[in-house]
Design a protein around this motif. Structure first.
Motif, short mmCIF file in Angstrom:
data_model
loop_
_atom_site.label_atom_id
_atom_site.label_comp_id
_atom_site.label_asym_id
_atom_site.label_seq_id
_atom_site.Cartn_x
_atom_site.Cartn_y
_atom_site.Cartn_z
N ALA A 248 0.84 -1.20 0.00
CA ALA A 248 0.00 0.00 0.00
C ALA A 248 0.87 1.25 0.00
O ALA A 248 0.56 2.24 -0.68
CB ALA A 248 -0.92 0.00 1.22
N LYS A 249 1.94 1.22 0.74
CA LYS A 249 2.88 2.36 0.79
C LYS A 249 3.38 2.70 -0.61
O LYS A 249 3.44 3.88 -0.98
CB LYS A 249 4.05 2.01 1.72
CG LYS A 249 5.14 3.08 1.83
CD LYS A 249 6.18 2.64 2.86
CE LYS A 249 7.32 3.64 2.99
NZ LYS A 249 8.22 3.61 1.82
N VAL A 250 3.74 1.69 -1.37
CA VAL A 250 4.23 1.90 -2.74
C VAL A 250 3.14 2.56 -3.59
O VAL A 250 3.42 3.49 -4.36
CB VAL A 250 4.67 0.57 -3.38
CG1 VAL A 250 4.96 0.75 -4.87
CG2 VAL A 250 5.90 0.02 -2.66
N GLU A 251 1.90 2.10 -3.44
CA GLU A 251 0.80 2.67 -4.23
C GLU A 251 0.58 4.14 -3.88
O GLU A 251 0.38 4.98 -4.77
CB GLU A 251 -0.49 1.88 -3.99
CG GLU A 251 -0.45 0.45 -4.47
CD GLU A 251 -0.21 0.32 -5.98
OE1 GLU A 251 -0.72 1.16 -6.74
OE2 GLU A 251 0.50 -0.62 -6.38
N PHE A 252 0.59 4.46 -2.60
CA PHE A 252 0.39 5.86 -2.19
C PHE A 252 1.53 6.75 -2.67
O PHE A 252 1.30 7.89 -3.10
CB PHE A 252 0.25 5.96 -0.67
CG PHE A 252 -0.96 5.24 -0.13
CD1 PHE A 252 -2.18 5.31 -0.79
CD2 PHE A 252 -0.89 4.50 1.04
CE1 PHE A 252 -3.30 4.66 -0.28
CE2 PHE A 252 -1.99 3.84 1.55
CZ PHE A 252 -3.20 3.93 0.88
N GLU A 253 2.73 6.24 -2.62
CA GLU A 253 3.88 7.01 -3.09
C GLU A 253 3.80 7.26 -4.59
O GLU A 253 4.14 8.36 -5.07
CB GLU A 253 5.18 6.29 -2.74
CG GLU A 253 5.50 6.32 -1.25
CD GLU A 253 6.67 5.43 -0.85
OE1 GLU A 253 7.22 5.64 0.25
OE2 GLU A 253 7.03 4.53 -1.63
N GLN A 254 3.32 6.27 -5.34
CA GLN A 254 3.13 6.46 -6.78
C GLN A 254 2.06 7.51 -7.04
O GLN A 254 2.21 8.35 -7.94
CB GLN A 254 2.74 5.13 -7.44
CG GLN A 254 3.90 4.16 -7.60
CD GLN A 254 3.51 2.94 -8.40
OE1 GLN A 254 3.11 1.92 -7.85
NE2 GLN A 254 3.61 3.03 -9.70
#
Length: 217
Positions: A98-104
């Motif tokens: 989820a962290k990766v998605e939010f950062e993207q």
């Protein structure tokens, strides 16, 4: 004649862009409605099974619209919500995804969906364990919440999650202010169920905050 073809080409491009955006909006609305039901109305095995299916659905939306922040935001929200429901170390992998998605999403458009990626990433940083187990970081969480507030100062979710963070930090007076803002937040068309359940969470947290403030007097 050349200018006519250029104008026609631009019109066709705008048509397909508008059509694509409308399709994305429909897909996001469906994810929002499904998430509210799974997150708030289902429990235990039924909830876990539904979250797994919903993650697959949100991944399809990301695959269809990889350059739109909204698709990454909702894929991340569903992953992080499932992590919260799952609990334990098994949830850490979902939280990292989820962290990766939010950062993207932030890299594409930090203001998309009223700064929701900033709010959601801040919530992850505030709730995930810190090093060496996870990536939790209260300072980073506060920074992200404040960035989101600058975009959407009177939004329901940002004020609720920031108040939750402030409660954990024992900053009860400031938490109260943000809970009051959350209660007065404008309703979101198409998200009536989510608003209803979130306002119930606001009331629950408000009772805890007021109890702490009474003890300090």
């Amino acid at each position: 004649m050349k200018s006519t073809f250029i104008a026609l080409g631009a019109s066709v491009a705008l048509f397909f862009c508008a059509k694509s955006h409308a399709a994305l909006a429909d897909d996001i609305a469906l994810l929002q409605q499904s998430w509210a039901k799974v997150n708030y109305e289902l429990k235990d095995d039924a909830q876990e099974k539904a979250f797994k299916a919903l993650i697959k659905d949100s991944q399809k939306v990301v695959t269809s619209y990889p350059d739109d922040a909204e698709s990454h935001i909702w894929h991340g929200i569903i992953q992080s919500s499932y992590a919260g429901a799952k609990g334990g170390l098994g949830a850490l992998g979902l939280a990292k995804q989820a962290k990766v998605e939010f950062e993207q999403a932030i890299a594409i458009d930090r203001e998309a969906l009223s700064g929701s990626a900033l709010t959601s990433l801040g919530t992850l940083y505030s709730q995930v364990p810190g090093w060496p187990i996870g990536f939790g970081d209260d300072s980073k969480a506060r920074e992200l919440f404040e960035q989101s507030l600058a975009i959407n100062p009177y939004g329901l979710d940002i004020n609720y999650f920031y108040a939750q963070f402030l409660y954990d930090e024992r900053e009860y007076s400031t938490a109260l202010l943000h809970l009051q803002r959350a209660q007065a937040a404008p309703k979101r068309p198409g998200r009536e169920n989510a608003d209803l359940y979130r306002q119930a969470e606001v009331i629950e947290l408000l009772a805890l905050v007021e109890k702490k403030l009474k003890r300090k007097k």
